[in-house]
Motif scaffolding. Sequence first.
Motif, PDB file in Angstrom:
ATOM      1  N   LEU A  85       0.832  -1.212   0.000  1.00  0.00           N
ATOM      2  CA  LEU A  85       0.000   0.000   0.000  1.00  0.00           C
ATOM      3  C   LEU A  85       0.862   1.255   0.000  1.00  0.00           C
ATOM      4  N   VAL A  86       1.981   1.224   0.734  1.00  0.00           N
ATOM      5  CA  VAL A  86       2.899   2.370   0.708  1.00  0.00           C
ATOM      6  C   VAL A  86       3.468   2.539  -0.694  1.00  0.00           C
ATOM      7  N   GLY A  87       3.839   1.451  -1.358  1.00  0.00           N
ATOM      8  CA  GLY A  87       4.311   1.548  -2.741  1.00  0.00           C
ATOM      9  C   GLY A  87       3.255   2.110  -3.664  1.00  0.00           C
ATOM     10  N   ALA A  88       1.988   1.723  -3.443  1.00  0.00           N
ATOM     11  CA  ALA A  88       0.903   2.252  -4.272  1.00  0.00           C
ATOM     12  C   ALA A  88       0.748   3.751  -4.075  1.00  0.00           C
ATOM     13  N   ILE A  89       0.872   4.208  -2.815  1.00  0.00           N
ATOM     14  CA  ILE A  89       0.769   5.646  -2.553  1.00  0.00           C
ATOM     15  C   ILE A  89       1.894   6.388  -3.257  1.00  0.00           C
ATOM     16  N   VAL A  90       3.114   5.826  -3.218  1.00  0.00           N
ATOM     17  CA  VAL A  90       4.241   6.450  -3.917  1.00  0.00           C
ATOM     18  C   VAL A  90       3.938   6.570  -5.407  1.00  0.00           C
ATOM     19  N   ALA A  91       3.406   5.500  -6.006  1.00  0.00           N
ATOM     20  CA  ALA A  91       3.122   5.506  -7.443  1.00  0.00           C
ATOM     21  C   ALA A  91       2.022   6.479  -7.811  1.00  0.00           C
ATOM     22  N   PRO A  96       5.967  12.065  -4.817  1.00  0.00           N
ATOM     23  CA  PRO A  96       5.882  10.818  -4.061  1.00  0.00           C
ATOM     24  C   PRO A  96       6.343  10.946  -2.616  1.00  0.00           C
ATOM     25  N   THR A  97       7.040  12.036  -2.311  1.00  0.00           N
ATOM     26  CA  THR A  97       7.503  12.213  -0.932  1.00  0.00           C
ATOM     27  C   THR A  97       6.349  12.409   0.048  1.00  0.00           C
ATOM     28  N   MET A  98       5.126  12.649  -0.495  1.00  0.00           N
ATOM     29  CA  MET A  98       3.983  12.776   0.409  1.00  0.00           C
ATOM     30  C   MET A  98       3.746  11.491   1.206  1.00  0.00           C
ATOM     31  N   VAL A  99       4.273  10.379   0.702  1.00  0.00           N
ATOM     32  CA  VAL A  99       4.065   9.113   1.411  1.00  0.00           C
ATOM     33  C   VAL A  99       4.721   9.126   2.784  1.00  0.00           C
ATOM     34  N   LEU A 100       5.740   9.998   2.959  1.00  0.00           N
ATOM     35  CA  LEU A 100       6.420  10.028   4.244  1.00  0.00           C
ATOM     36  C   LEU A 100       5.484  10.443   5.371  1.00  0.00           C
ATOM     37  N   GLY A 133       7.142   1.557  -6.052  1.00  0.00           N
ATOM     38  CA  GLY A 133       6.243   2.655  -6.400  1.00  0.00           C
ATOM     39  C   GLY A 133       6.906   3.675  -7.301  1.00  0.00           C
ATOM     40  N   LEU A 134       8.195   3.952  -7.023  1.00  0.00           N
ATOM     41  CA  LEU A 134       8.918   4.895  -7.886  1.00  0.00           C
ATOM     42  C   LEU A 134       9.059   4.347  -9.297  1.00  0.00           C
ATOM     43  N   ALA A 135       9.229   3.011  -9.389  1.00  0.00           N
ATOM     44  CA  ALA A 135       9.356   2.409 -10.725  1.00  0.00           C
ATOM     45  C   ALA A 135       8.069   2.561 -11.525  1.00  0.00           C
ATOM     46  N   LEU A 136       6.941   2.606 -10.845  1.00  0.00           N
ATOM     47  CA  LEU A 136       5.644   2.731 -11.529  1.00  0.00           C
ATOM     48  C   LEU A 136       5.153   4.172 -11.610  1.00  0.00           C
ATOM     49  N   TRP A 137       5.868   5.091 -11.002  1.00  0.00           N
ATOM     50  CA  TRP A 137       5.375   6.463 -10.889  1.00  0.00           C
ATOM     51  C   TRP A 137       5.138   7.095 -12.251  1.00  0.00           C
ATOM     52  N   GLY A 138       6.039   6.889 -13.168  1.00  0.00           N
ATOM     53  CA  GLY A 138       5.909   7.521 -14.479  1.00  0.00           C
ATOM     54  C   GLY A 138       4.780   6.955 -15.301  1.00  0.00           C
ATOM     55  N   ALA A 139       4.288   5.768 -14.987  1.00  0.00           N
ATOM     56  CA  ALA A 139       3.204   5.159 -15.759  1.00  0.00           C
ATOM     57  C   ALA A 139       1.831   5.678 -15.364  1.00  0.00           C
TER      58      ALA A 139
END
Length: 492
Positions: A85-91, A96-100, A133-139
């Motif tokens: 879920l944290v990875g999903a929030i990052v994506a 993405p730093t809002m996940v912190l 999540g970072l790997a999927l962020w651009g998609a």
Amino acid sequence: MAAGADRLRARWWSRPAQLVEQTRWLFFLLALLSAALTFPAFTRQAEPVAALLAAAVTGLLALVWAHRYVTRRAAPTTDLAEALLVGAIVALTAPPTMVLGVAFPGLWFRAVYGSTRRAVLHCALLVAGMVGGLALWGAVPGHDGPSRGAELLGCVPLMYATMGGARHLSNALFAREQAQRRDAALAEFGRSMLGTLDREEVIAAATRTAEAVCAATPGLVSVLVVDAPDGAHVLHSAGAWRGPLPPVLTGVRFPTGPSGGEPRPLGATHLDALATGACRWVAIPHPGLAGGWVLAGAPDRVAAEGVSALRSILNQSSLALRNSEAHRALAEQARTDALTGLANRAAFTEALERAAADPGARFSVAFVDLDDFKVVNDVHGHAAGDELLRRVAHRLRLAVRAGDLCARLGGDEFAVLVRDLPDPDVSDLAGRLVEALCEPVQVPGGSVRVGASVGVAHHRPGEDAEQVVQHADVAMYAAKAAGKNRVRVFTP
């Protein structure tokens, strides 16, 4: 799970009493508050679908935290779900730093559950989730430009530092609560021992306290054994063993030489298969049990506090058992005639009153008075008289049944309480008493012979104990008046 849900509904708004639960409650509320404060930032994203999904994922994350709080444990599946879920929030979020805003409160909340190793693994899962999540962020639609992943990953050392500090605090809290639970168990055990003289109660209380100490000390297991030629015989065990222990543990080599009651290292790795895993073992000698030992073990190291508590239980219970034995001996002495070893008048009266109080009881009393006993004392001396009384007591024991009670009432007077025997058979028994007591007796100064006059009274409905004894006494005097050395039965 249902019980945990009820507990959450009943207590989520109230502060628990226990220190660790208070901390978990506080960190759970702070995590929920952090998610609530971060929620508006997710909804202000340019892409409505991503914003809606981020908000939904945050809600799911709150449910994962709630599950952890309700069950009071951090399951591996829960940790994995949180990382995903944290990875999903990052994506889904920009930046993405809002996940912190939810990751750090989640770390603090997770730190008050489980072991340090599992907490480190949880932190690693969160980092892996962020990387994914970072790997999927651009998609994700609407995410253009750099993802600012360097800023997010730059916080990884801070996450581990936060986890380390939270675990240090948690371990201190755990240790304090465990000490409080052990102290409370020992205090309750000490209170329960005040005035406790029953041996079985002492053993039961010691067993309960050992179980409480093991429950308060993670990984600690213990077993009370007695060393014997064929192995260590198990009396009882405490702690989370894999299953019931065998009656006899083989291959245990106990320490030799004086120990002063101190725990001694024990090579018993074969016991690891019976415990929850590889343990270090110590043997604690039992001060009140010959050949008795308590074997205690715990993973990685033996918890010194738990072993100290077990020693305290052994010392207190041994003292209580010695007191119980001394009290039992004194009570037995108070109910026993010192010269003959028979029951005394007090014990006989108590047994007779119990029998008379039972409406369905059937019993008789044979009152025995020696004939010409004073002559023995006058001619041969009191030492001979005492020896004669001891021999008379021995013959009485041999003549009656196992369930009958023989007593010396005083001087040369004896009585026998006969239960559940038909009236004619009681008369036959009284006759055998007379025959047995007429036989010559060897005493200091020579051989003597005395007789016995026996009066028998059968309990009748409505009679109390005193009346039965009076009737037997009347019958005994009738036997003496008829010429001594005979039996008379009381007739109304």
